[in-house]
Design a protein around this motif. Structure first.
Motif, PDB file in Angstrom:
ATOM      1  N   MET A 132     -56.995 -34.876  16.661  1.00 58.14           N
ATOM      2  CA  MET A 132     -55.983 -33.911  16.250  1.00 58.14           C
ATOM      3  C   MET A 132     -56.420 -32.503  16.657  1.00 58.14           C
ATOM      4  N   LYS A 133     -55.463 -31.727  17.205  1.00 57.54           N
ATOM      5  CA  LYS A 133     -55.738 -30.349  17.602  1.00 57.54           C
ATOM      6  C   LYS A 133     -55.654 -29.439  16.378  1.00 57.54           C
ATOM      7  N   LYS A 134     -56.606 -28.533  16.274  1.00 57.14           N
ATOM      8  CA  LYS A 134     -56.602 -27.554  15.184  1.00 57.14           C
ATOM      9  C   LYS A 134     -56.088 -26.236  15.744  1.00 57.14           C
ATOM     10  N   LEU A 135     -55.025 -25.721  15.116  1.00 60.94           N
ATOM     11  CA  LEU A 135     -54.341 -24.543  15.616  1.00 60.94           C
ATOM     12  C   LEU A 135     -54.573 -23.331  14.724  1.00 60.94           C
ATOM     13  N   PHE A 136     -54.900 -22.202  15.377  1.00 62.63           N
ATOM     14  CA  PHE A 136     -54.997 -20.908  14.705  1.00 62.63           C
ATOM     15  C   PHE A 136     -54.009 -19.969  15.366  1.00 62.63           C
ATOM     16  N   LEU A 137     -53.196 -19.292  14.568  1.00 65.21           N
ATOM     17  CA  LEU A 137     -52.276 -18.284  15.081  1.00 65.21           C
ATOM     18  C   LEU A 137     -52.822 -16.912  14.718  1.00 65.21           C
ATOM     19  N   ILE A 165     -50.312 -27.020  23.321  1.00 64.05           N
ATOM     20  CA  ILE A 165     -51.405 -27.278  22.379  1.00 64.05           C
ATOM     21  C   ILE A 165     -51.937 -28.700  22.578  1.00 64.05           C
ATOM     22  N   LYS A 166     -51.023 -29.657  22.668  1.00 68.56           N
ATOM     23  CA  LYS A 166     -51.438 -31.063  22.832  1.00 68.56           C
ATOM     24  C   LYS A 166     -52.204 -31.279  24.135  1.00 68.56           C
ATOM     25  N   LYS A 167     -51.813 -30.545  25.193  1.00 72.44           N
ATOM     26  CA  LYS A 167     -52.452 -30.705  26.506  1.00 72.44           C
ATOM     27  C   LYS A 167     -53.709 -29.855  26.650  1.00 72.44           C
ATOM     28  N   ALA A 168     -53.988 -29.010  25.675  1.00 69.10           N
ATOM     29  CA  ALA A 168     -55.159 -28.120  25.765  1.00 69.10           C
ATOM     30  C   ALA A 168     -56.423 -28.959  25.956  1.00 69.10           C
ATOM     31  N   PRO A 169     -57.363 -28.448  26.770  1.00 77.12           N
ATOM     32  CA  PRO A 169     -58.580 -29.219  27.062  1.00 77.12           C
ATOM     33  C   PRO A 169     -59.609 -29.195  25.934  1.00 77.12           C
ATOM     34  N   THR A 170     -59.285 -28.554  24.810  1.00 73.16           N
ATOM     35  CA  THR A 170     -60.239 -28.428  23.709  1.00 73.16           C
ATOM     36  C   THR A 170     -59.588 -28.860  22.398  1.00 73.16           C
ATOM     37  N   TYR A 192     -41.290 -28.232  12.823  1.00 72.34           N
ATOM     38  CA  TYR A 192     -41.770 -29.088  13.904  1.00 72.34           C
ATOM     39  C   TYR A 192     -43.139 -29.678  13.560  1.00 72.34           C
ATOM     40  N   LEU A 193     -44.033 -28.834  13.047  1.00 67.00           N
ATOM     41  CA  LEU A 193     -45.388 -29.295  12.730  1.00 67.00           C
ATOM     42  C   LEU A 193     -45.416 -30.255  11.538  1.00 67.00           C
ATOM     43  N   ALA A 194     -44.415 -30.167  10.668  1.00 68.23           N
ATOM     44  CA  ALA A 194     -44.349 -31.065   9.502  1.00 68.23           C
ATOM     45  C   ALA A 194     -44.271 -32.531   9.942  1.00 68.23           C
ATOM     46  N   ASN A 195     -43.676 -32.773  11.105  1.00 68.46           N
ATOM     47  CA  ASN A 195     -43.531 -34.139  11.619  1.00 68.46           C
ATOM     48  C   ASN A 195     -44.472 -34.426  12.780  1.00 68.46           C
ATOM     49  N   GLU A 196     -45.382 -33.519  13.030  1.00 66.52           N
ATOM     50  CA  GLU A 196     -46.274 -33.626  14.178  1.00 66.52           C
ATOM     51  C   GLU A 196     -47.643 -34.120  13.725  1.00 66.52           C
ATOM     52  N   LYS A 197     -48.059 -35.269  14.245  1.00 69.98           N
ATOM     53  CA  LYS A 197     -49.327 -35.867  13.813  1.00 69.98           C
ATOM     54  C   LYS A 197     -50.523 -35.386  14.635  1.00 69.98           C
ATOM     55  N   GLU A 198     -50.264 -34.786  15.809  1.00 74.51           N
ATOM     56  CA  GLU A 198     -51.359 -34.424  16.712  1.00 74.51           C
ATOM     57  C   GLU A 198     -51.830 -32.976  16.586  1.00 74.51           C
ATOM     58  N   VAL A 199     -51.089 -32.153  15.827  1.00 74.89           N
ATOM     59  CA  VAL A 199     -51.418 -30.724  15.717  1.00 74.89           C
ATOM     60  C   VAL A 199     -51.398 -30.307  14.253  1.00 74.89           C
ATOM     61  N   LYS A 200     -52.477 -29.614  13.819  1.00 75.32           N
ATOM     62  CA  LYS A 200     -52.535 -29.109  12.452  1.00 75.32           C
ATOM     63  C   LYS A 200     -52.731 -27.602  12.489  1.00 75.32           C
TER      64      LYS A 200
END
Length: 192
Positions: free
Chosen positions: A1-6, A75-80, A101-109
């Motif tokens: 799972m990708k960890k996202l910071f805005l 984000i999903k395609k990011a190399p990290t 969108y993120l509420a139903n997204e399993k690959e990005v938090k």
């Protein structure tokens, strides 16, 4: 799972520079701005890229659903495993649509939203002091500041209620700001 910071902040807050410096320090962090993501999608020649290009080349705003899909796709395609995006969200609509969108997204938090806090006076001095282009003038700065501040209270309230907002003082040296932000991100990566 990708960890996202805005990372959000006023024009001149240093958010892009901060994010770039942090990404350079770590092999497991990728930094994007929304403009970078659109350009990459257009350059890929994908159907979505062609659609984005048709809006941008006509001087029109890209519809919100395409914006969100593009961001999440990048984000999903990011190399990290960790992705830092600066300058997003810029409106209440962008914020709520990304959240849905993120509420139903399993690959990005979404781990955190970091606000780089500077006074309008400091932001103005930085932007007008660097005056690199024709858009760096008082009138344009005032408009950019208005675009940033109008939805800010709504964005702050939304992410505060979700316990995701973290504020950083952006009126220190770049080293202090980057160290502070980097330490916060590293700690959040470990516990999220």
């Amino acid at each position: 799972m990708k960890k996202l910071f805005l990372i959000i902040g006023a024009p001149g807050s240093g958010k892009t520079t901060d994010a770039e410096l942090i990404a350079k320090k770590h092999d497991d962090i990728t930094h994007y701005s929304t403009g970078d993501m659109f350009r990459a999608e257009v350059a890929s020649g994908s159907e979505r890229g062609k659609l984005i290009d048709s809006y941008v080349s006509a001087g029109n705003l890209v519809p919100i659903d395409i914006v969100i899909e593009t961001i999440v796709g990048a984000i999903k395609k990011a190399p990290t495993p960790v992705v830092v995006i600066d300058g997003y969200p810029r409106s209440g609509e962008q914020m709520t649509e990304l959240d849905k969108y993120l509420a139903n997204e399993k690959e990005v938090k979404l781990v955190n939203v970091i606000e780089v806090v500077v006074s309008e006076e400091v932001a103005r001095d930085r932007v007008l002091g660097r005056a690199r282009g024709a858009d760096d003038n008082n009138e344009v700065f005032n408009n950019r500041m208005k675009v940033y501040t109008e939805p800010l209270a709504e964005i702050q309230a939304f992410y505060t209620a979700k316990q995701l907002l973290h504020k950083i003082n952006g009126e220190r040296t770049i080293e202090e700001i980057v160290d502070d932000m980097d330490n916060f991100i590293q700690n959040r990566i470990k516990i999220s």
